[in-house]
Scaffold this motif. Structure first.
Motif, PDB file in Angstrom:
ATOM      1  N   VAL A 173       0.822  -1.039   0.122  1.00 47.01           N
ATOM      2  CA  VAL A 173      -0.138  -0.047  -0.196  1.00 47.01           C
ATOM      3  C   VAL A 173       0.796   1.251   0.077  1.00 47.01           C
ATOM      4  CG1 VAL A 173      -1.675   1.097   1.273  1.00 47.01           C
ATOM      5  CG2 VAL A 173      -1.893  -1.286   1.230  1.00 47.01           C
ATOM      6  N   GLU A 174       0.479   2.357  -0.867  1.00 52.35           N
ATOM      7  CA  GLU A 174       1.376   3.489  -0.923  1.00 52.35           C
ATOM      8  C   GLU A 174       0.691   4.547   0.103  1.00 52.35           C
ATOM      9  OE1 GLU A 174       2.648   6.837  -4.026  1.00 52.35           O
ATOM     10  OE2 GLU A 174       1.151   5.532  -4.530  1.00 52.35           O
ATOM     11  N   ALA A 175       1.375   5.206   1.096  1.00 52.51           N
ATOM     12  CA  ALA A 175       1.013   6.222   1.916  1.00 52.51           C
ATOM     13  C   ALA A 175       1.640   7.213   1.666  1.00 52.51           C
ATOM     14  CB  ALA A 175       1.279   5.449   3.497  1.00 52.51           C
ATOM     15  N   ARG A 176       0.876   8.489   1.334  1.00 54.85           N
ATOM     16  CA  ARG A 176       1.176   9.687   1.228  1.00 54.85           C
ATOM     17  C   ARG A 176       0.589  10.694   2.301  1.00 54.85           C
ATOM     18  NH1 ARG A 176       2.207  11.709  -4.919  1.00 54.85           N
ATOM     19  NH2 ARG A 176       3.327  13.210  -3.377  1.00 54.85           N
ATOM     20  N   LEU A 177       1.382  11.673   2.563  1.00 52.74           N
ATOM     21  CA  LEU A 177       0.783  12.775   3.478  1.00 52.74           C
ATOM     22  C   LEU A 177      -0.209  13.654   2.648  1.00 52.74           C
ATOM     23  CD1 LEU A 177       0.494  14.133   6.382  1.00 52.74           C
ATOM     24  CD2 LEU A 177       2.749  15.425   5.583  1.00 52.74           C
ATOM     25  N   LYS A 178      -1.156  13.941   2.874  1.00 53.20           N
ATOM     26  CA  LYS A 178      -2.290  14.906   1.998  1.00 53.20           C
ATOM     27  C   LYS A 178      -2.556  15.993   3.148  1.00 53.20           C
ATOM     28  CE  LYS A 178      -5.938  14.925  -1.225  1.00 53.20           C
ATOM     29  NZ  LYS A 178      -7.044  13.940  -1.965  1.00 53.20           N
ATOM     30  N   GLU A 179      -2.083  17.322   2.930  1.00 54.02           N
ATOM     31  CA  GLU A 179      -2.393  18.268   3.546  1.00 54.02           C
ATOM     32  C   GLU A 179      -3.603  19.059   3.183  1.00 54.02           C
ATOM     33  OE1 GLU A 179       1.133  20.746   5.252  1.00 54.02           O
ATOM     34  OE2 GLU A 179       2.064  19.889   3.550  1.00 54.02           O
ATOM     35  N   TYR A 180      -4.417  19.611   4.177  1.00 56.02           N
ATOM     36  CA  TYR A 180      -5.545  20.319   3.884  1.00 56.02           C
ATOM     37  C   TYR A 180      -5.525  21.825   4.264  1.00 56.02           C
ATOM     38  CZ  TYR A 180      -7.888  15.980   2.635  1.00 56.02           C
ATOM     39  OH  TYR A 180      -8.501  14.730   1.961  1.00 56.02           O
ATOM     40  N   PHE A 181      -6.257  22.423   3.736  1.00 58.19           N
ATOM     41  CA  PHE A 181      -6.609  23.941   4.218  1.00 58.19           C
ATOM     42  C   PHE A 181      -7.639  24.137   4.898  1.00 58.19           C
ATOM     43  CE2 PHE A 181      -7.983  28.322   3.166  1.00 58.19           C
ATOM     44  CZ  PHE A 181      -6.894  28.831   3.915  1.00 58.19           C
ATOM     45  N   VAL A 182      -7.698  24.415   6.224  1.00 59.64           N
ATOM     46  CA  VAL A 182      -8.753  24.722   7.010  1.00 59.64           C
ATOM     47  C   VAL A 182      -8.768  26.110   7.371  1.00 59.64           C
ATOM     48  CG1 VAL A 182      -9.837  23.857   9.181  1.00 59.64           C
ATOM     49  CG2 VAL A 182      -8.116  22.309   8.021  1.00 59.64           C
ATOM     50  N   ASP A 183     -10.427  26.245   7.120  1.00 59.78           N
ATOM     51  CA  ASP A 183     -10.541  27.931   7.135  1.00 59.78           C
ATOM     52  C   ASP A 183     -12.052  28.076   7.907  1.00 59.78           C
ATOM     53  OD1 ASP A 183     -10.156  30.659   7.315  1.00 59.78           O
ATOM     54  OD2 ASP A 183     -10.600  30.811   5.140  1.00 59.78           O
ATOM     55  N   GLU A 184     -12.283  29.046   8.658  1.00 59.11           N
ATOM     56  CA  GLU A 184     -13.555  29.357   8.992  1.00 59.11           C
ATOM     57  C   GLU A 184     -14.422  29.940   7.969  1.00 59.11           C
ATOM     58  OE1 GLU A 184     -13.943  31.962  12.540  1.00 59.11           O
ATOM     59  OE2 GLU A 184     -14.699  30.166  13.546  1.00 59.11           O
ATOM     60  N   PHE A 185     -15.524  29.726   7.934  1.00 59.78           N
ATOM     61  CA  PHE A 185     -16.450  30.051   6.667  1.00 59.78           C
ATOM     62  C   PHE A 185     -17.736  30.699   7.500  1.00 59.78           C
ATOM     63  CE2 PHE A 185     -19.697  29.117   3.410  1.00 59.78           C
ATOM     64  CZ  PHE A 185     -19.416  30.009   2.483  1.00 59.78           C
ATOM     65  N   ARG A 210     -10.333  21.858   2.532  1.00 62.08           N
ATOM     66  CA  ARG A 210      -9.767  21.500   1.111  1.00 62.08           C
ATOM     67  C   ARG A 210      -8.578  21.043   0.985  1.00 62.08           C
ATOM     68  NH1 ARG A 210      -7.613  25.684  -1.403  1.00 62.08           N
ATOM     69  NH2 ARG A 210      -7.885  27.726  -0.306  1.00 62.08           N
ATOM     70  N   PRO A 211      -8.326  20.086   0.199  1.00 66.63           N
ATOM     71  CA  PRO A 211      -6.900  19.771  -0.038  1.00 66.63           C
ATOM     72  C   PRO A 211      -6.196  20.883  -0.859  1.00 66.63           C
ATOM     73  CG  PRO A 211      -8.373  18.487  -1.476  1.00 66.63           C
ATOM     74  CD  PRO A 211      -9.393  19.252  -0.404  1.00 66.63           C
ATOM     75  N   PHE A 212      -4.921  20.690  -0.613  1.00 66.08           N
ATOM     76  CA  PHE A 212      -4.068  21.708  -1.386  1.00 66.08           C
ATOM     77  C   PHE A 212      -4.041  21.150  -2.754  1.00 66.08           C
ATOM     78  CE2 PHE A 212      -2.104  23.000   2.797  1.00 66.08           C
ATOM     79  CZ  PHE A 212      -2.456  24.450   2.711  1.00 66.08           C
ATOM     80  N   ALA A 213      -3.740  22.034  -3.962  1.00 63.39           N
ATOM     81  CA  ALA A 213      -3.653  21.479  -5.145  1.00 63.39           C
ATOM     82  C   ALA A 213      -2.688  20.625  -5.429  1.00 63.39           C
ATOM     83  CB  ALA A 213      -3.568  22.830  -6.093  1.00 63.39           C
ATOM     84  N   GLN A 214      -1.458  20.825  -4.750  1.00 62.52           N
ATOM     85  CA  GLN A 214      -0.262  19.785  -4.960  1.00 62.52           C
ATOM     86  C   GLN A 214       0.040  18.964  -3.971  1.00 62.52           C
ATOM     87  OE1 GLN A 214       3.056  22.124  -6.048  1.00 62.52           O
ATOM     88  NE2 GLN A 214       2.073  22.548  -8.498  1.00 62.52           N
TER      89      GLN A 214
END
Length: 129
Positions: free
Chosen positions: A21-33, A100-104
């Motif tokens: 299994v491939e594991a990659r760190l996926k960062e998210y941008f979190v903001d108050e809306f 939301r996830p970062f584009a890259q």
């Protein structure tokens, strides 16, 4: 390539059901809306029932005469009050957290390999011959 060599070595030593299994760190941008309140000035679409009530109201001079009830309520019904869900900081609760996830996706990739040992006898790795 390292993962392929590992899988080959596992097969040679009697392992089966090998899965990587491939594991990659996926960062998210979190903001108050802040949510906007829904519009309240939407047009009313008449149905057959509301159209007939409006016609009856027009004919009777503004009053709607409905079917007679056996027992009339003397007290007007109070609408049920909904308790406002306020936040602990005293705000109205119109703000929510959105992610939301970062584009890259940048960073290191990890490969996790899982395998099941077979029933064949294997030499003890701690014993040197």
């Amino acid at each position: 390539e390292q993962t392929q060599r590992t899988c080959t070595a596992l097969r040679q030593h009697g392992f089966h059901s090998i899965q990587t299994v491939e594991a990659r760190l996926k960062e998210y941008f979190v903001d108050e809306f802040e949510r906007e309140a829904p519009p309240t000035d939407l047009p009313v679409i008449p149905t057959e029932e509301t159209a007939s009530l409006e016609k009856e109201r027009h004919v009777n001079g503004g009053e709607v005469v409905g079917p007679k009830k056996e027992k009339e309520d003397t007290e007007p019904k109070q609408p049920k009050k909904r308790r406002k869900k306020g936040l602990s900081d005293g705000s109205s609760g119109n703000k929510i957290l959105c992610a939301r996830p970062f584009a890259q996706m940048r960073g290191h990739t990890a490969f996790l390999t899982f395998a099941t040992a077979g029933n064949a006898l294997r030499p003890d790795p701690n014993v040197t011959s």
